[in-house]
Design a protein around this motif. Structure first.
Motif, PDB file in Angstrom:
ATOM      1  N   ASP A 157       0.831  -1.206   0.000  1.00 15.76           N
ATOM      2  CA  ASP A 157       0.000   0.000   0.000  1.00 15.76           C
ATOM      3  C   ASP A 157       0.864   1.253   0.000  1.00 15.76           C
ATOM      4  O   ASP A 157       0.542   2.235  -0.658  1.00 15.76           O
ATOM      5  CB  ASP A 157      -0.945  -0.003   1.205  1.00 15.76           C
ATOM      6  N   SER A 158       1.976   1.217   0.700  1.00 18.63           N
ATOM      7  CA  SER A 158       2.854   2.388   0.778  1.00 18.63           C
ATOM      8  C   SER A 158       3.589   2.655  -0.530  1.00 18.63           C
ATOM      9  O   SER A 158       4.025   3.776  -0.775  1.00 18.63           O
ATOM     10  CB  SER A 158       3.879   2.200   1.895  1.00 18.63           C
ATOM     11  N   ARG A 159       3.712   1.673  -1.382  1.00 22.70           N
ATOM     12  CA  ARG A 159       4.441   1.844  -2.642  1.00 22.70           C
ATOM     13  C   ARG A 159       3.836   2.901  -3.547  1.00 22.70           C
ATOM     14  O   ARG A 159       4.547   3.572  -4.276  1.00 22.70           O
ATOM     15  CB  ARG A 159       4.485   0.528  -3.422  1.00 22.70           C
ATOM     16  N   ASP A 160       2.517   3.044  -3.535  1.00 30.32           N
ATOM     17  CA  ASP A 160       1.894   4.001  -4.451  1.00 30.32           C
ATOM     18  C   ASP A 160       1.905   5.423  -3.906  1.00 30.32           C
ATOM     19  O   ASP A 160       1.412   6.342  -4.555  1.00 30.32           O
ATOM     20  CB  ASP A 160       0.475   3.570  -4.826  1.00 30.32           C
ATOM     21  N   GLY A 169      -5.101   1.952   2.254  1.00 30.62           N
ATOM     22  CA  GLY A 169      -5.666   0.619   2.362  1.00 30.62           C
ATOM     23  C   GLY A 169      -6.142   0.035   1.053  1.00 30.62           C
ATOM     24  O   GLY A 169      -6.892  -0.933   1.041  1.00 30.62           O
ATOM     25  N   ARG A 170      -5.685   0.602  -0.049  1.00 24.83           N
ATOM     26  CA  ARG A 170      -6.069   0.072  -1.354  1.00 24.83           C
ATOM     27  C   ARG A 170      -5.018   0.466  -2.380  1.00 24.83           C
ATOM     28  O   ARG A 170      -4.160   1.307  -2.111  1.00 24.83           O
ATOM     29  CB  ARG A 170      -7.443   0.566  -1.794  1.00 24.83           C
ATOM     30  N   MET A 171      -5.121  -0.110  -3.561  1.00 27.33           N
ATOM     31  CA  MET A 171      -4.230   0.256  -4.653  1.00 27.33           C
ATOM     32  C   MET A 171      -4.784   1.534  -5.276  1.00 27.33           C
ATOM     33  O   MET A 171      -5.899   1.549  -5.785  1.00 27.33           O
ATOM     34  CB  MET A 171      -4.183  -0.856  -5.708  1.00 27.33           C
ATOM     35  N   THR A 203      -4.323   9.136 -10.035  1.00 29.01           N
ATOM     36  CA  THR A 203      -4.598   9.905  -8.823  1.00 29.01           C
ATOM     37  C   THR A 203      -3.445   9.860  -7.830  1.00 29.01           C
ATOM     38  O   THR A 203      -3.540  10.429  -6.748  1.00 29.01           O
ATOM     39  CB  THR A 203      -5.875   9.388  -8.124  1.00 29.01           C
ATOM     40  N   GLN A 204      -2.369   9.184  -8.198  1.00 27.93           N
ATOM     41  CA  GLN A 204      -1.209   9.113  -7.313  1.00 27.93           C
ATOM     42  C   GLN A 204      -0.469  10.442  -7.333  1.00 27.93           C
ATOM     43  O   GLN A 204      -0.426  11.125  -8.361  1.00 27.93           O
ATOM     44  CB  GLN A 204      -0.251   8.011  -7.762  1.00 27.93           C
ATOM     45  N   PRO A 205       0.141  10.817  -6.221  1.00 30.36           N
ATOM     46  CA  PRO A 205       0.949  12.034  -6.222  1.00 30.36           C
ATOM     47  C   PRO A 205       2.172  11.832  -7.110  1.00 30.36           C
ATOM     48  O   PRO A 205       2.691  10.726  -7.237  1.00 30.36           O
ATOM     49  CB  PRO A 205       1.344  12.219  -4.758  1.00 30.36           C
ATOM     50  N   PHE A 206       2.619  12.914  -7.738  1.00 26.52           N
ATOM     51  CA  PHE A 206       3.770  12.824  -8.637  1.00 26.52           C
ATOM     52  C   PHE A 206       5.037  12.586  -7.837  1.00 26.52           C
ATOM     53  O   PHE A 206       5.298  13.242  -6.832  1.00 26.52           O
ATOM     54  CB  PHE A 206       3.911  14.111  -9.455  1.00 26.52           C
ATOM     55  N   SER A 207       5.806  11.618  -8.306  1.00 24.74           N
ATOM     56  CA  SER A 207       7.145  11.424  -7.745  1.00 24.74           C
ATOM     57  C   SER A 207       8.036  11.023  -8.897  1.00 24.74           C
ATOM     58  O   SER A 207       7.750  10.076  -9.631  1.00 24.74           O
ATOM     59  CB  SER A 207       7.140  10.348  -6.661  1.00 24.74           C
ATOM     60  N   PRO A 208       9.128  11.779  -9.112  1.00 28.14           N
ATOM     61  CA  PRO A 208      10.005  11.475 -10.239  1.00 28.14           C
ATOM     62  C   PRO A 208      10.616  10.094 -10.098  1.00 28.14           C
ATOM     63  O   PRO A 208      10.908   9.626  -8.998  1.00 28.14           O
ATOM     64  CB  PRO A 208      11.067  12.563 -10.188  1.00 28.14           C
ATOM     65  N   LYS A 209      10.831   9.426 -11.209  1.00 24.67           N
ATOM     66  CA  LYS A 209      11.380   8.072 -11.219  1.00 24.67           C
ATOM     67  C   LYS A 209      12.899   8.064 -11.102  1.00 24.67           C
ATOM     68  O   LYS A 209      13.501   7.073 -10.824  1.00 24.67           O
ATOM     69  CB  LYS A 209      10.972   7.337 -12.502  1.00 24.67           C
TER      70      LYS A 209
END
Length: 123
Positions: A96-99, A104-106, A111-117
């Protein structure tokens, strides 16, 4: 009042009544069209609502089946000693923390916050 109306009052009255009848018929047709459009719109809305209700019912059935299958798998893994519920709960929290959103869900990608790769120079 025209001379025709003066000399032929009965025909003038009949002509006037015909005009009134035509106007009434036009108004009646207009009202009928409006009511027909309202009925058709209500039927379309009812059909759309029924379709949505059926989709919700199907999703509830699918979710119930998925929950049942997951519970069965957990019990089998737990009985075999391959996994504990605590380890399973920990893995759920980790995934759950990965996204980036602990909810508590995928979380869907859009809708995920932007984070550079990758890291950029100077940051």
């Amino acid at each position: 009042m025209s001379l025709f109306d003066f000399f032929f009052p009965e025909q003038a009255q009949a002509s006037h009544l015909r005009k009134l009848a035509e106007q009434g018929q036009a108004q009646s047709m207009s009202i009928h069209r409006e009511r027909l459009a309202q009925v058709q719109a209500a039927r379309a809305e009812d059909a759309r609502t029924r379709g949505l209700e059926q989709r919700v019912e199907q999703l509830e059935r699918d979710l119930g089946q998925a929950g049942l299958a997951i519970e069965a798998l957990l019990e089998l893994l737990e009985q075999s000693g391959a996994l504990t519920r605590e380890a399973f709960a920990g893995r759920i929290q980790e995934i759950d923390s990965r996204d980036g959103v602990d909810d508590g869900r995928m979380t869907p990608r859009d809708t995920q916050p932007f984070s550079p790769k990758r890291s950029w120079p100077g940051t």
